[in-house]
Scaffold this motif. Structure first.
Motif, short mmCIF file in Angstrom:
data_model
loop_
_atom_site.label_atom_id
_atom_site.label_comp_id
_atom_site.label_asym_id
_atom_site.label_seq_id
_atom_site.Cartn_x
_atom_site.Cartn_y
_atom_site.Cartn_z
N CYS A 163 0.85 -1.19 0.00
CA CYS A 163 0.00 0.00 0.00
C CYS A 163 0.88 1.24 0.00
N GLY A 202 -0.05 4.08 0.76
CA GLY A 202 -0.46 4.96 1.86
C GLY A 202 0.24 4.63 3.16
N CYS A 203 0.19 3.35 3.57
CA CYS A 203 0.72 2.98 4.88
C CYS A 203 1.90 2.02 4.79
N CYS A 213 -7.84 -0.33 1.50
CA CYS A 213 -6.91 -0.53 2.61
C CYS A 213 -7.59 0.00 3.86
N CYS A 269 -5.87 2.75 5.95
CA CYS A 269 -5.91 4.02 5.22
C CYS A 269 -7.34 4.56 5.10
ZN LIG Z 1 -2.78 1.49 3.52
#
Ligand SMILES: [Zn+2]
Length: 104
Positions: free
Chosen positions: A40, A42-43, A79, A82
């Motif tokens: 991911c 994002g994270c 996700c 997220c």
């Molecule tokens: Zn994420």
């Protein structure tokens, strides 16, 4: 059983603590598409996800077992940490899971 297979095939140290078969079976992975290990953006967590060949920017007639990870494009997937859909970068095509589903 997959854990053992994976530890032999993969050099990814993170994989040792994961059960890819369970991750793939979870609703979070999705229900259709090629099983891939993806990160991911994002994270940064890595999870098994299913992505369609179209999402990965591959021709629909391609055998997923022959895909090169480097050729795959990012795809959108949910996700939970997220809080919604984010971009995921494929890091590996899980051909072992793929073949297992086919009964090979
Ligand atoms: Zn994420």
């Amino acid at each position: 059983m997959f854990r053992q297979w994976w530890s032999i095939v993969s050099s990814d140290s993170q994989a040792a603590d994961r059960d890819l078969e369970v991750e793939l079976a979870s609703a979070d992975a999705g229900t259709v598409g090629v099983p891939v290990d993806a990160i991911c953006v994002g994270c940064g967590r890595i999870r098994v996800k299913r992505a369609s060949l179209e999402e990965l920017n591959q021709a629909s007639h391609v055998d997923p077992a022959t895909l090169e990870t480097a050729d795959l494009t990012s795809f959108k997937h949910v996700c939970h940490p997220c809080g919604g859909a984010t971009w995921w970068n494929p890091v590996a095509v899980l051909t072992g899971l793929l073949e297992s589903e086919r009964g090979e």
